[in-house]
Design a protein around this motif. Sequence first.
Motif, PDB file in Angstrom:
ATOM      1  N   TYR A 164       0.824  -1.205   0.000  1.00 52.67           N
ATOM      2  CA  TYR A 164       0.000   0.000   0.000  1.00 52.67           C
ATOM      3  C   TYR A 164       0.859   1.257   0.000  1.00 52.67           C
ATOM      4  O   TYR A 164       0.558   2.232  -0.698  1.00 52.67           O
ATOM      5  CB  TYR A 164      -0.925   0.007   1.215  1.00 52.67           C
ATOM      6  CG  TYR A 164      -1.961  -1.081   1.203  1.00 52.67           C
ATOM      7  CD1 TYR A 164      -2.887  -1.187   0.167  1.00 52.67           C
ATOM      8  CD2 TYR A 164      -2.028  -2.012   2.229  1.00 52.67           C
ATOM      9  CE1 TYR A 164      -3.845  -2.181   0.157  1.00 52.67           C
ATOM     10  CE2 TYR A 164      -2.982  -3.015   2.230  1.00 52.67           C
ATOM     11  CZ  TYR A 164      -3.883  -3.099   1.191  1.00 52.67           C
ATOM     12  OH  TYR A 164      -4.837  -4.091   1.186  1.00 52.67           O
ATOM     13  N   ALA A 165       1.945   1.250   0.791  1.00 51.22           N
ATOM     14  CA  ALA A 165       2.829   2.411   0.818  1.00 51.22           C
ATOM     15  C   ALA A 165       3.445   2.652  -0.554  1.00 51.22           C
ATOM     16  O   ALA A 165       3.596   3.805  -0.992  1.00 51.22           O
ATOM     17  CB  ALA A 165       3.918   2.205   1.865  1.00 51.22           C
ATOM     18  N   SER A 166       3.765   1.576  -1.258  1.00 53.19           N
ATOM     19  CA  SER A 166       4.329   1.702  -2.601  1.00 53.19           C
ATOM     20  C   SER A 166       3.301   2.278  -3.569  1.00 53.19           C
ATOM     21  O   SER A 166       3.616   3.173  -4.362  1.00 53.19           O
ATOM     22  CB  SER A 166       4.814   0.338  -3.086  1.00 53.19           C
ATOM     23  OG  SER A 166       5.289   0.416  -4.411  1.00 53.19           O
ATOM     24  N   ARG A 171       6.522   6.856   2.328  1.00 48.42           N
ATOM     25  CA  ARG A 171       7.797   6.336   2.802  1.00 48.42           C
ATOM     26  C   ARG A 171       7.664   4.914   3.357  1.00 48.42           C
ATOM     27  O   ARG A 171       6.672   4.590   4.010  1.00 48.42           O
ATOM     28  CB  ARG A 171       8.367   7.246   3.889  1.00 48.42           C
ATOM     29  CG  ARG A 171       8.581   8.684   3.427  1.00 48.42           C
ATOM     30  CD  ARG A 171       9.219   9.507   4.534  1.00 48.42           C
ATOM     31  NE  ARG A 171       9.212  10.925   4.196  1.00 48.42           N
ATOM     32  CZ  ARG A 171       9.780  11.872   4.941  1.00 48.42           C
ATOM     33  NH1 ARG A 171      10.408  11.541   6.060  1.00 48.42           N
ATOM     34  NH2 ARG A 171       9.721  13.137   4.567  1.00 48.42           N
ATOM     35  N   ILE A 172       8.690   4.112   3.113  1.00 47.23           N
ATOM     36  CA  ILE A 172       8.726   2.747   3.617  1.00 47.23           C
ATOM     37  C   ILE A 172       9.973   2.587   4.484  1.00 47.23           C
ATOM     38  O   ILE A 172      11.094   2.854   4.029  1.00 47.23           O
ATOM     39  CB  ILE A 172       8.741   1.717   2.477  1.00 47.23           C
ATOM     40  CG1 ILE A 172       7.484   1.859   1.613  1.00 47.23           C
ATOM     41  CG2 ILE A 172       8.843   0.291   3.047  1.00 47.23           C
ATOM     42  CD1 ILE A 172       7.478   0.951   0.387  1.00 47.23           C
ATOM     43  N   TYR A 173       9.766   2.169   5.727  1.00 40.82           N
ATOM     44  CA  TYR A 173      10.863   1.955   6.666  1.00 40.82           C
ATOM     45  C   TYR A 173      11.068   0.448   6.864  1.00 40.82           C
ATOM     46  O   TYR A 173      10.458  -0.358   6.186  1.00 40.82           O
ATOM     47  CB  TYR A 173      10.548   2.648   7.995  1.00 40.82           C
ATOM     48  CG  TYR A 173      10.546   4.159   7.890  1.00 40.82           C
ATOM     49  CD1 TYR A 173      11.616   4.922   8.348  1.00 40.82           C
ATOM     50  CD2 TYR A 173       9.472   4.837   7.312  1.00 40.82           C
ATOM     51  CE1 TYR A 173      11.627   6.308   8.247  1.00 40.82           C
ATOM     52  CE2 TYR A 173       9.466   6.228   7.206  1.00 40.82           C
ATOM     53  CZ  TYR A 173      10.539   6.948   7.664  1.00 40.82           C
ATOM     54  OH  TYR A 173      10.545   8.319   7.554  1.00 40.82           O
ATOM     55  N   ASP A 174      11.928   0.080   7.790  1.00 42.88           N
ATOM     56  CA  ASP A 174      12.258  -1.327   8.016  1.00 42.88           C
ATOM     57  C   ASP A 174      10.994  -2.147   8.251  1.00 42.88           C
ATOM     58  O   ASP A 174      10.224  -1.855   9.170  1.00 42.88           O
ATOM     59  CB  ASP A 174      13.182  -1.479   9.226  1.00 42.88           C
ATOM     60  CG  ASP A 174      14.557  -0.903   8.973  1.00 42.88           C
ATOM     61  OD1 ASP A 174      14.908  -0.723   7.792  1.00 42.88           O
ATOM     62  OD2 ASP A 174      15.279  -0.629   9.953  1.00 42.88           O
ATOM     63  N   ARG A 175      10.802  -3.175   7.435  1.00 40.82           N
ATOM     64  CA  ARG A 175       9.642  -4.042   7.573  1.00 40.82           C
ATOM     65  C   ARG A 175       9.840  -5.014   8.715  1.00 40.82           C
ATOM     66  O   ARG A 175      10.952  -5.459   8.997  1.00 40.82           O
ATOM     67  CB  ARG A 175       9.395  -4.798   6.259  1.00 40.82           C
ATOM     68  CG  ARG A 175       8.944  -3.906   5.124  1.00 40.82           C
ATOM     69  CD  ARG A 175       7.536  -3.331   5.381  1.00 40.82           C
ATOM     70  NE  ARG A 175       6.506  -4.388   5.277  1.00 40.82           N
ATOM     71  CZ  ARG A 175       5.758  -4.789   6.298  1.00 40.82           C
ATOM     72  NH1 ARG A 175       5.905  -4.288   7.485  1.00 40.82           N
ATOM     73  NH2 ARG A 175       4.850  -5.732   6.095  1.00 40.82           N
ATOM     74  N   HIS A 176       8.721  -5.359   9.366  1.00 39.29           N
ATOM     75  CA  HIS A 176       8.695  -6.291  10.492  1.00 39.29           C
ATOM     76  C   HIS A 176       9.590  -5.828  11.637  1.00 39.29           C
ATOM     77  O   HIS A 176      10.114  -6.623  12.404  1.00 39.29           O
ATOM     78  CB  HIS A 176       9.061  -7.705  10.033  1.00 39.29           C
ATOM     79  CG  HIS A 176       8.172  -8.193   8.925  1.00 39.29           C
ATOM     80  ND1 HIS A 176       6.810  -8.379   9.097  1.00 39.29           N
ATOM     81  CD2 HIS A 176       8.419  -8.493   7.628  1.00 39.29           C
ATOM     82  CE1 HIS A 176       6.277  -8.790   7.961  1.00 39.29           C
ATOM     83  NE2 HIS A 176       7.230  -8.859   7.057  1.00 39.29           N
ATOM     84  N   SER A 177       9.749  -4.525  11.710  1.00 38.78           N
ATOM     85  CA  SER A 177      10.276  -3.836  12.883  1.00 38.78           C
ATOM     86  C   SER A 177       9.120  -2.996  13.398  1.00 38.78           C
ATOM     87  O   SER A 177       8.469  -2.299  12.610  1.00 38.78           O
ATOM     88  CB  SER A 177      11.454  -2.943  12.495  1.00 38.78           C
ATOM     89  OG  SER A 177      11.557  -1.822  13.344  1.00 38.78           O
ATOM     90  N   ALA A 178       8.820  -3.062  14.691  1.00 39.82           N
ATOM     91  CA  ALA A 178       7.643  -2.359  15.207  1.00 39.82           C
ATOM     92  C   ALA A 178       7.725  -0.860  14.924  1.00 39.82           C
ATOM     93  O   ALA A 178       6.750  -0.247  14.471  1.00 39.82           O
ATOM     94  CB  ALA A 178       7.488  -2.619  16.702  1.00 39.82           C
ATOM     95  N   LEU A 179       8.882  -0.262  15.153  1.00 41.91           N
ATOM     96  CA  LEU A 179       9.010   1.169  14.891  1.00 41.91           C
ATOM     97  C   LEU A 179       9.013   1.447  13.397  1.00 41.91           C
ATOM     98  O   LEU A 179       8.378   2.407  12.929  1.00 41.91           O
ATOM     99  CB  LEU A 179      10.279   1.730  15.537  1.00 41.91           C
ATOM    100  CG  LEU A 179      10.499   3.237  15.354  1.00 41.91           C
ATOM    101  CD1 LEU A 179       9.297   4.039  15.846  1.00 41.91           C
ATOM    102  CD2 LEU A 179      11.771   3.676  16.073  1.00 41.91           C
ATOM    103  N   GLY A 180       9.695   0.617  12.617  1.00 41.62           N
ATOM    104  CA  GLY A 180       9.702   0.809  11.173  1.00 41.62           C
ATOM    105  C   GLY A 180       8.309   0.722  10.585  1.00 41.62           C
ATOM    106  O   GLY A 180       7.906   1.555   9.760  1.00 41.62           O
ATOM    107  N   ASP A 181       7.534  -0.259  11.008  1.00 44.59           N
ATOM    108  CA  ASP A 181       6.168  -0.399  10.502  1.00 44.59           C
ATOM    109  C   ASP A 181       5.271   0.730  10.995  1.00 44.59           C
ATOM    110  O   ASP A 181       4.354   1.169  10.283  1.00 44.59           O
ATOM    111  CB  ASP A 181       5.586  -1.748  10.917  1.00 44.59           C
ATOM    112  CG  ASP A 181       6.130  -2.893  10.076  1.00 44.59           C
ATOM    113  OD1 ASP A 181       6.758  -2.619   9.030  1.00 44.59           O
ATOM    114  OD2 ASP A 181       5.939  -4.059  10.460  1.00 44.59           O
ATOM    115  N   ALA A 182       5.509   1.207  12.224  1.00 45.32           N
ATOM    116  CA  ALA A 182       4.725   2.338  12.730  1.00 45.32           C
ATOM    117  C   ALA A 182       4.981   3.587  11.889  1.00 45.32           C
ATOM    118  O   ALA A 182       4.048   4.334  11.546  1.00 45.32           O
ATOM    119  CB  ALA A 182       5.058   2.597  14.200  1.00 45.32           C
TER     120      ALA A 182
END
Length: 216
Positions: A164-166, A171-182
């Motif tokens: 969806y972000a794409s 912006r897309i941050y680290d996937r399957h990191s709680a902060l990145g996904d937040a």
Amino acid sequence: MAIWDKKFNDRINQDIPLSTKLSELNLLVVDTETTGFAVGKEDRLIEIGAVPITGLKVQEHETYQTYVDPMRDIPENITALTSISQSDVKQAPQALEAIESLFLQERTQLLHGLVGHYLSFDMQVFKHELRRSGFKFQEPPYVDTLDLLSFLVPTWEMKDLAYYASVFQTRIYDRHSALGDALTTAYLFCELCERVMERGITTWGELLQLKSSRVL
């Protein structure tokens, strides 16, 4: 020791007028990582990430992140997915302390609600973790990006957050990191809000009503 009584009352303002404009909201985007999906049984919380949104602007300088000691082994497939290892959680707080820290008064006293991607899962994580400590979680007002997506593109099937972000070029941050996904969710949410406002959804009450119309 818990800082609240046996009814775990978050400190989010639940008396906000439903007529409040979206551009005036203070929200907290939340994401969790766990040892698996069976959070009502054997699986446990291992990370919390959060980032505030004020006036539909992501406040990256005020993020929150903590690992959580699950009091059990982290499966190898979860470590491979999240990069969270046993050593990461060894000195981490247990779930009750971590959740209390997330809902500190200084962080939440001016908040109107929570935001997340498939946030109903994270609410279940909090509910079951608090139940293990003898607390009842009072679910705060929240909006899921899936509700907005269902309103904007009702024919879509549920897909990965990064997809969806794409599509919406956020912006897309680290996937399957709680902060990145937040963080990824926060920027996607702000973009989706701009689009739903173009369709006449301009208040907090109208945004909350989208939860009942989801077809994903």
